[in-house]
Design a protein around this motif. Structure first.
Motif, PDB file in Angstrom:
ATOM      1  N   VAL A 188      44.488  43.336  34.021  1.00 27.81           N
ATOM      2  CA  VAL A 188      44.544  44.779  33.815  1.00 27.81           C
ATOM      3  C   VAL A 188      45.980  45.243  33.590  1.00 27.81           C
ATOM      4  CG1 VAL A 188      44.088  47.026  34.874  1.00 27.81           C
ATOM      5  CG2 VAL A 188      42.432  45.157  35.129  1.00 27.81           C
ATOM      6  N   ASP A 189      46.911  44.704  34.369  1.00 28.57           N
ATOM      7  CA  ASP A 189      48.299  45.144  34.257  1.00 28.57           C
ATOM      8  C   ASP A 189      48.882  44.823  32.890  1.00 28.57           C
ATOM      9  OD1 ASP A 189      48.247  46.153  36.815  1.00 28.57           O
ATOM     10  OD2 ASP A 189      49.068  44.346  37.746  1.00 28.57           O
ATOM     11  N   ASN A 190      48.524  43.661  32.333  1.00 29.46           N
ATOM     12  CA  ASN A 190      49.031  43.308  31.000  1.00 29.46           C
ATOM     13  C   ASN A 190      48.474  44.240  29.930  1.00 29.46           C
ATOM     14  OD1 ASN A 190      50.504  41.187  32.027  1.00 29.46           O
ATOM     15  ND2 ASN A 190      48.893  39.670  31.656  1.00 29.46           N
ATOM     16  N   ARG A 191      47.211  44.644  30.073  1.00 29.49           N
ATOM     17  CA  ARG A 191      46.618  45.569  29.120  1.00 29.49           C
ATOM     18  C   ARG A 191      47.312  46.932  29.195  1.00 29.49           C
ATOM     19  NH1 ARG A 191      41.148  43.354  28.042  1.00 29.49           N
ATOM     20  NH2 ARG A 191      40.748  41.707  29.558  1.00 29.49           N
ATOM     21  N   LEU A 192      47.534  47.404  30.424  1.00 25.73           N
ATOM     22  CA  LEU A 192      48.174  48.706  30.587  1.00 25.73           C
ATOM     23  C   LEU A 192      49.622  48.681  30.110  1.00 25.73           C
ATOM     24  CD1 LEU A 192      46.794  49.670  34.108  1.00 25.73           C
ATOM     25  CD2 LEU A 192      45.984  50.468  31.888  1.00 25.73           C
ATOM     26  N   LYS A 193      50.297  47.564  30.336  1.00 26.62           N
ATOM     27  CA  LYS A 193      51.683  47.451  29.898  1.00 26.62           C
ATOM     28  C   LYS A 193      51.797  47.509  28.384  1.00 26.62           C
ATOM     29  CE  LYS A 193      55.741  44.464  30.365  1.00 26.62           C
ATOM     30  NZ  LYS A 193      56.251  43.180  30.957  1.00 26.62           N
ATOM     31  N   GLU A 194      50.884  46.825  27.691  1.00 24.95           N
ATOM     32  CA  GLU A 194      50.894  46.856  26.226  1.00 24.95           C
ATOM     33  C   GLU A 194      50.564  48.245  25.710  1.00 24.95           C
ATOM     34  OE1 GLU A 194      51.102  45.142  22.306  1.00 24.95           O
ATOM     35  OE2 GLU A 194      51.827  44.539  24.275  1.00 24.95           O
ATOM     36  N   ALA A 195      49.611  48.922  26.344  1.00 27.66           N
ATOM     37  CA  ALA A 195      49.250  50.279  25.926  1.00 27.66           C
ATOM     38  C   ALA A 195      50.419  51.237  26.132  1.00 27.66           C
ATOM     39  CB  ALA A 195      48.026  50.753  26.697  1.00 27.66           C
ATOM     40  N   GLN A 196      51.087  51.109  27.265  1.00 26.59           N
ATOM     41  CA  GLN A 196      52.217  51.992  27.538  1.00 26.59           C
ATOM     42  C   GLN A 196      53.361  51.735  26.557  1.00 26.59           C
ATOM     43  OE1 GLN A 196      53.675  51.612  31.501  1.00 26.59           O
ATOM     44  NE2 GLN A 196      55.223  53.210  31.299  1.00 26.59           N
ATOM     45  N   LYS A 197      53.554  50.475  26.184  1.00 24.45           N
ATOM     46  CA  LYS A 197      54.621  50.128  25.248  1.00 24.45           C
ATOM     47  C   LYS A 197      54.423  50.776  23.882  1.00 24.45           C
ATOM     48  CE  LYS A 197      54.781  45.978  23.605  1.00 24.45           C
ATOM     49  NZ  LYS A 197      54.944  44.505  23.516  1.00 24.45           N
ATOM     50  N   LEU A 198      53.150  50.982  23.506  1.00 22.86           N
ATOM     51  CA  LEU A 198      52.845  51.585  22.204  1.00 22.86           C
ATOM     52  C   LEU A 198      52.636  53.092  22.299  1.00 22.86           C
ATOM     53  CD1 LEU A 198      50.499  48.893  20.652  1.00 22.86           C
ATOM     54  CD2 LEU A 198      52.913  49.279  20.211  1.00 22.86           C
ATOM     55  N   GLY A 199      52.962  53.703  23.427  1.00 19.00           N
ATOM     56  CA  GLY A 199      52.930  55.154  23.538  1.00 19.00           C
ATOM     57  C   GLY A 199      51.658  55.748  24.085  1.00 19.00           C
ATOM     58  N   PHE A 200      50.739  54.946  24.596  1.00 20.01           N
ATOM     59  CA  PHE A 200      49.507  55.475  25.183  1.00 20.01           C
ATOM     60  C   PHE A 200      49.797  55.927  26.612  1.00 20.01           C
ATOM     61  CE2 PHE A 200      48.013  52.937  21.702  1.00 20.01           C
ATOM     62  CZ  PHE A 200      46.908  53.629  21.240  1.00 20.01           C
ATOM     63  N   SER A 201      49.214  57.049  26.979  1.00 18.99           N
ATOM     64  CA  SER A 201      49.500  57.642  28.284  1.00 18.99           C
ATOM     65  C   SER A 201      48.293  57.669  29.208  1.00 18.99           C
ATOM     66  CB  SER A 201      50.023  59.080  28.110  1.00 18.99           C
ATOM     67  OG  SER A 201      49.063  59.878  27.434  1.00 18.99           O
ATOM     68  N   GLU A 202      47.123  57.239  28.737  1.00 22.04           N
ATOM     69  CA  GLU A 202      45.928  57.295  29.578  1.00 22.04           C
ATOM     70  C   GLU A 202      45.020  56.117  29.279  1.00 22.04           C
ATOM     71  OE1 GLU A 202      43.625  60.971  31.229  1.00 22.04           O
ATOM     72  OE2 GLU A 202      42.943  60.572  29.203  1.00 22.04           O
ATOM     73  N   ALA A 203      44.359  55.632  30.327  1.00 22.23           N
ATOM     74  CA  ALA A 203      43.416  54.529  30.195  1.00 22.23           C
ATOM     75  C   ALA A 203      42.163  54.851  30.981  1.00 22.23           C
ATOM     76  CB  ALA A 203      44.037  53.226  30.700  1.00 22.23           C
ATOM     77  N   ILE A 204      41.017  54.576  30.386  1.00 23.16           N
ATOM     78  CA  ILE A 204      39.732  54.754  31.053  1.00 23.16           C
ATOM     79  C   ILE A 204      39.132  53.379  31.268  1.00 23.16           C
ATOM     80  CG2 ILE A 204      37.423  55.743  30.873  1.00 23.16           C
ATOM     81  CD1 ILE A 204      38.535  57.975  29.224  1.00 23.16           C
ATOM     82  N   THR A 205      38.882  53.034  32.537  1.00 25.07           N
ATOM     83  CA  THR A 205      38.420  51.698  32.878  1.00 25.07           C
ATOM     84  C   THR A 205      37.632  51.752  34.178  1.00 25.07           C
ATOM     85  OG1 THR A 205      39.126  49.421  33.294  1.00 25.07           O
ATOM     86  CG2 THR A 205      40.572  51.171  34.098  1.00 25.07           C
ATOM     87  N   ALA A 206      37.236  50.580  34.670  1.00 24.53           N
ATOM     88  CA  ALA A 206      36.481  50.482  35.926  1.00 24.53           C
ATOM     89  C   ALA A 206      37.411  50.674  37.116  1.00 24.53           C
ATOM     90  CB  ALA A 206      35.789  49.124  36.003  1.00 24.53           C
ATOM     91  N   PRO A 207      36.866  50.978  38.301  1.00 28.04           N
ATOM     92  CA  PRO A 207      37.705  51.091  39.498  1.00 28.04           C
ATOM     93  C   PRO A 207      38.448  49.796  39.765  1.00 28.04           C
ATOM     94  CG  PRO A 207      35.527  51.992  39.901  1.00 28.04           C
ATOM     95  CD  PRO A 207      35.458  51.326  38.564  1.00 28.04           C
ATOM     96  N   ARG A 208      39.700  49.923  40.096  1.00 29.21           N
ATOM     97  CA  ARG A 208      40.538  48.754  40.325  1.00 29.21           C
ATOM     98  C   ARG A 208      40.601  48.406  41.799  1.00 29.21           C
ATOM     99  NH1 ARG A 208      46.271  49.183  38.010  1.00 29.21           N
ATOM    100  NH2 ARG A 208      46.314  51.045  39.320  1.00 29.21           N
ATOM    101  N   ASN A 209      40.810  47.101  42.069  1.00 30.80           N
ATOM    102  CA  ASN A 209      41.011  46.664  43.450  1.00 30.80           C
ATOM    103  C   ASN A 209      42.369  47.111  43.966  1.00 30.80           C
ATOM    104  OD1 ASN A 209      38.518  45.364  43.423  1.00 30.80           O
ATOM    105  ND2 ASN A 209      39.394  43.466  42.616  1.00 30.80           N
TER     106      ASN A 209
END
Length: 466
Positions: free
Chosen positions: A407-428
């Protein structure tokens, strides 16, 4: 029943005889003749019987005897798919549709390996040597240190390899090679199996790496017996649509690196150019304010990648509505539609559903379920999602949204490209990700209610608020 013959051997000198004697005729020692145990107790005509072979050399797991060497071509995307680079004594099978760029990428890689100091032999069975030279001239590789040959006879090819002692050999393609010991046409199952076995055996005996090009069927599967895929160390597949400039090199099997690792290339006039930031390129032509368009944060091998899912839902005039999908599993699309209809009450009985992944890439991981559901729901309800939102999560048949890996790698890539929000399942992990707002959804019904809530909102999603 045929009588099974026995064998006797001397424990002193190793003399083998077919009858027992008190004194060995070879060394003269007494009482050293003992009956030899058979290697196989199966039927005499089909088993290997009592005749013994040579004892093989055994070793432990210590790498002190012989280490595998890695060689890098300098083409980062190609080396990424191979693992750490080209492994000595590796047998590699490369497949892909006709005209996709298999010979082009191999010629470019061979040139780079040759410049790195490897002795490279390129054997073409489909083209004459002059045709390969023309391609090399077009790619600017006329001066590359590659030895080129055009041959289809396996015996001649192996004889040349034994004499030249190369570090890397390229066979283009395995379907054109024929062995004179097999009574069938080149490209047949027996010929392909025999040629692949001999070339793989050559790689293991000599330490040279062998890359074989394989044809594909009309369904996109590797042509020939599946035993060839089990025989080699690495299976690479070249993907891409004729109408797109992108080419995806994917590791289907790899004993020296991660499976499903991808390398992204762009077809240009001077050959295949590597794409160092594929996420940015896949999203460069994404339209704004269009229903049915969402961004999925995925993982291919070890690489996070962002792609656009496009959906279109239209009323159908047919008795059986269409379900067309490009770049994703059609059966999984049917499952997502069934869950949306059963758990959320959204009917698609009288609607055609079209799903496409922009850029010509193919996605296989279940983490794309939530992005697909969001794209279809957006197209059906005419909801426009904010352009700065990504989706990922697996959907179960109960409608629950499950967490996925990395999950962290996905969010890091999204943030790098300017995305500010993610919709996903509850995280541990409840620790928030700096710079990106995470909206958690437990099941698909909650997700649909969340989207309906913001349908008529002027703020919409992505406003930075929880």
């Amino acid at each position: 029943m045929a009588k099974i013959s026995k064998s006797y051997s001397c424990t002193s000198c190793g003399l083998v005889t077919n009858k027992w004697a008190g004194r060995c005729d070879g060394c003269g020692d007494w009482n050293t003749i003992n009956e030899s145990k058979a290697l196989s107790n199966g039927p005499q005509k089909v088993s290997i019987g009592i005749e013994k072979g040579e004892k093989i050399l055994l070793s432990d797991l210590s790498p002190s005897i012989k280490n595998l060497s890695y060689s890098k071509s300098g083409i980062a995307e190609f080396d990424r798919v191979l693992g750490k680079g080209l492994v000595s004594s590796a047998a590699i099978l490369l497949s892909g549709d006709p005209g996709i760029g298999k010979s082009t990428i191999l010629l470019q890689a061979a040139a780079r390996f040759g410049e790195a100091g490897l002795k490279v032999l390129y054997i073409s069975g489909e083209e004459a040597a002059s045709q390969v030279k023309l391609r090399a001239k077009r790619l600017g590789l006329s001066t590359a240190p590659i030895r080129l040959g055009s041959e289809t006879n396996l015996r001649n090819i192996l004889t040349t390899f034994e004499d030249e002692e190369p570090n890397l050999v390229i066979i283009d393609s395995i379907q054109t090679i024929w062995a004179d010991t097999v009574d069938s046409a080149p490209g047949s199952v027996s010929q392909v199996r025999s040629a692949a076995f001999e070339l793989t055996n050559f790689a293991k005996r000599t330490g040279a790496a062998v890359i074989m090009v394989g044809h594909v069927t009309k369904d996109g599967q590797i042509a020939g017996p599946r035993v060839v895929e089990h025989m080699v160390d690495t299976v690479l597949h070249f993907e891409g649509e004729r109408g797109h400039q992108f080419r995806i090199l994917r590791a289907v099997k790899n004993r020296f690196g991660p499976v499903d690792e991808i390398g992204v290339f762009e077809m240009a006039s001077e050959g295949l150019a590597q794409v160092k930031n594929p996420s940015e390129l896949f999203l460069s032509e994404r339209g704004k304010n269009i229903p049915g368009s969402v961004v999925f944060a995925g993982i291919e091998g070890t690489r996070p990648i962002l792609v656009e899912f496009q959906a279109l839902v239209t009323p159908s005039t047919l008795g059986q509505p269409r379900r067309n999908v490009i770049g994703w599993d059609g059966n999984r699309l049917s499952m997502v539609l069934a869950v949306l209809e059963s758990r959320c009450g959204i009917s698609f009985a009288n609607h055609d559903v079209y799903l496409n992944i922009a850029g010509g890439i193919k996605i296989n991981e279940p983490a794309a379920d939530l992005a697909v559901a969001a794209a279809i729901f957006s197209a059906k309800e005419d909801i426009i999602f904010p352009i700065n939102t990504v989706f990922f999560g697996e959907i179960s048949l109960s409608g629950a949204v499950r967490q996925v890996s990395q999950v962290d790698n996905r969010l890091k890539e999204a943030q790098k490209l300017g995305f500010s929000e993610a919709i996903t399942a509850p995280r541990n992990k409840k620790k928030p990700k700096d710079g990106i707002n995470i909206r958690e959804t437990v099941n698909l019904r909650d997700f649909v209610n969340m989207m309906h809530k913001y349908k008529d909102s002027t703020e919409g999603l992505g406003d930075g608020k929880p």
